[in-house]
Design a protein around this motif. Sequence first.
Motif, PDB file in Angstrom:
ATOM      1  N   LYS A   1      -6.176   9.796  -2.499  1.00 25.83           N
ATOM      2  CA  LYS A   1      -5.186  10.336  -3.438  1.00 25.83           C
ATOM      3  C   LYS A   1      -5.735  10.356  -4.870  1.00 25.83           C
TER       4      LYS A   1
ATOM      5  N   ASP B   1       0.807  15.745  -6.353  1.00 26.85           N
ATOM      6  CA  ASP B   1      -0.345  14.848  -6.318  1.00 26.85           C
ATOM      7  C   ASP B   1      -1.111  14.864  -5.003  1.00 26.85           C
TER       8      ASP B   1
ATOM      9  N   VAL C   1       1.394  16.285 -12.129  1.00 28.85           N
ATOM     10  CA  VAL C   1       1.243  15.133 -11.242  1.00 28.85           C
ATOM     11  C   VAL C   1       2.323  14.077 -11.443  1.00 28.85           C
TER      12      VAL C   1
ATOM     13  N   LYS D   1      -6.303  13.620  -7.347  1.00 26.93           N
ATOM     14  CA  LYS D   1      -5.733  13.666  -8.700  1.00 26.93           C
ATOM     15  C   LYS D   1      -6.829  13.877  -9.738  1.00 26.93           C
TER      16      LYS D   1
END
Length: 150
Positions: free
Chosen positions: A23, A58, A52, A27
Amino acid sequence: MAEKRISAEQLGLAAGLEKADKKALFKWLLASFVFGKPIQQAVAERAYRILVEQRGLDTPARLAGCSQQELVRLLGQARYVRYDISTAARLHKLSRKLMAEYDGSVTAIRRQSPSRHDFAQRLLAFEGIGPKTVEIFMREAEAGLYGSTD
């Protein structure tokens, strides 16, 4: 006068990048994408935070699920207006390609890349990602992806 450079730490991503967290890598790729355009850093940072942090885009799936019109609106809200339409289209393409070819994961790009050079070439194959975006991304993600160079 040197322009301020945003860091992964300022966006709360440094620890995740060190661990090559899926993740956090996405991002940071998204941040690198908006910071890689010839636009004021404050505007790019605001655009990242709106996309985000405020809107929750995201993951590649969430980004792809947002309409292009909504992305243009969100970029406009950040005053990221010079490239809003093309950026929105390229963000959609980026998320779709990442899902289709790499199971939505930057770490999958890494696994399929035998070298740093190949990894960079795979990033450059995404529409809208150029050498500056790759430079920004690798500046902080490389150690987590490839181990420390110390």
